[in-house]
Design a protein around this motif. Structure first.
Motif, PDB file in Angstrom:
ATOM      1  N   THR A  21      -4.872  -1.581   5.103  1.00 20.27           N
ATOM      2  CA  THR A  21      -5.860  -2.447   4.469  1.00 20.27           C
ATOM      3  C   THR A  21      -5.181  -3.649   3.854  1.00 20.27           C
ATOM      4  OG1 THR A  21      -7.265  -0.554   4.007  1.00 20.27           O
ATOM      5  CG2 THR A  21      -7.688  -2.538   2.730  1.00 20.27           C
ATOM      6  N   ALA A  81       2.012   7.894   6.325  1.00 19.25           N
ATOM      7  CA  ALA A  81       0.628   8.232   5.983  1.00 19.25           C
ATOM      8  C   ALA A  81       0.483   9.744   5.797  1.00 19.25           C
ATOM      9  CB  ALA A  81      -0.322   7.724   7.058  1.00 19.25           C
ATOM     10  N   GLU A 126      -5.440   4.180   7.883  1.00 14.28           N
ATOM     11  CA  GLU A 126      -6.289   2.996   7.709  1.00 14.28           C
ATOM     12  C   GLU A 126      -6.147   2.411   6.303  1.00 14.28           C
ATOM     13  OE1 GLU A 126      -7.510   5.999   8.748  1.00 14.28           O
ATOM     14  OE2 GLU A 126      -7.849   5.572  10.859  1.00 14.28           O
ATOM     15  N   LYS A 127      -5.960   3.287   5.315  1.00 13.18           N
ATOM     16  CA  LYS A 127      -5.796   2.799   3.938  1.00 13.18           C
ATOM     17  C   LYS A 127      -4.488   2.051   3.772  1.00 13.18           C
ATOM     18  CE  LYS A 127      -8.822   5.837   1.375  1.00 13.18           C
ATOM     19  NZ  LYS A 127      -8.931   6.703   0.190  1.00 13.18           N
ATOM     20  N   GLU A 173      -5.484  -6.316   1.306  1.00 13.49           N
ATOM     21  CA  GLU A 173      -6.170  -6.726   0.080  1.00 13.49           C
ATOM     22  C   GLU A 173      -5.129  -7.263  -0.874  1.00 13.49           C
ATOM     23  OE1 GLU A 173      -8.166  -3.361  -1.572  1.00 13.49           O
ATOM     24  OE2 GLU A 173      -9.477  -3.110   0.159  1.00 13.49           O
ATOM     25  N   PHE A 176       0.463   4.042  -3.021  1.00 13.73           N
ATOM     26  CA  PHE A 176       0.143   5.447  -2.793  1.00 13.73           C
ATOM     27  C   PHE A 176       1.326   6.358  -3.110  1.00 13.73           C
ATOM     28  CE2 PHE A 176      -3.261   3.463  -0.280  1.00 13.73           C
ATOM     29  CZ  PHE A 176      -4.346   4.131  -0.826  1.00 13.73           C
ATOM     30  N   THR A 186      -2.583  10.368   3.142  1.00 10.30           N
ATOM     31  CA  THR A 186      -3.473   9.209   3.087  1.00 10.30           C
ATOM     32  C   THR A 186      -3.812   8.778   4.506  1.00 10.30           C
ATOM     33  OG1 THR A 186      -2.377   8.480   1.059  1.00 10.30           O
ATOM     34  CG2 THR A 186      -3.653   6.839   2.229  1.00 10.30           C
ATOM     35  N   ASN A 245       0.822  -1.208   0.000  1.00  9.38           N
ATOM     36  CA  ASN A 245       0.000   0.000   0.000  1.00  9.38           C
ATOM     37  C   ASN A 245       0.855   1.256   0.000  1.00  9.38           C
ATOM     38  OD1 ASN A 245      -2.493  -1.332  -0.057  1.00  9.38           O
ATOM     39  ND2 ASN A 245      -2.496  -1.586   2.151  1.00  9.38           N
TER      40      ASN A 245
END
Length: 80
Positions: free
Chosen positions: A75, A63, A71-72, A77, A22, A68, A18
């Protein structure tokens, strides 16, 4: 005697993926992100590759630098 905290490899890997996603979306190099976070280039590299479990303060700085929500970055995924 305190027990050692187990590493959540899935979360560590997802966090790194992530961060990379980003960072690239913002058009930053790893070196530029490192400078924004006041950490070494190697720290960003090892975080993005899922090698290290960074501190909460480093995660927060990343972050913030990426503008951002943390929490993103946390994540889990499948990132393609």
């Amino acid at each position: 005697m305190a027990m050692k905290n187990p590493r959540n490899e899935e979360l560590i890997t997802a966090f790194g993926q992530n961060v990379r996603k980003f960072r690239l979306q913002k058009g930053l190099t790893m070196n530029e992100l490192a400078l924004e976070c006041d950490v070494e280039y190697g720290a960003i590299s090892t975080i993005e590759r899922g090698i290290v479990n960074c501190s909460i303060s480093t995660a927060f700085a990343i972050a913030k630098a990426l503008d951002t929500p943390i929490e993103k970055l946390l994540t889990v995924e499948t990132i393609k």
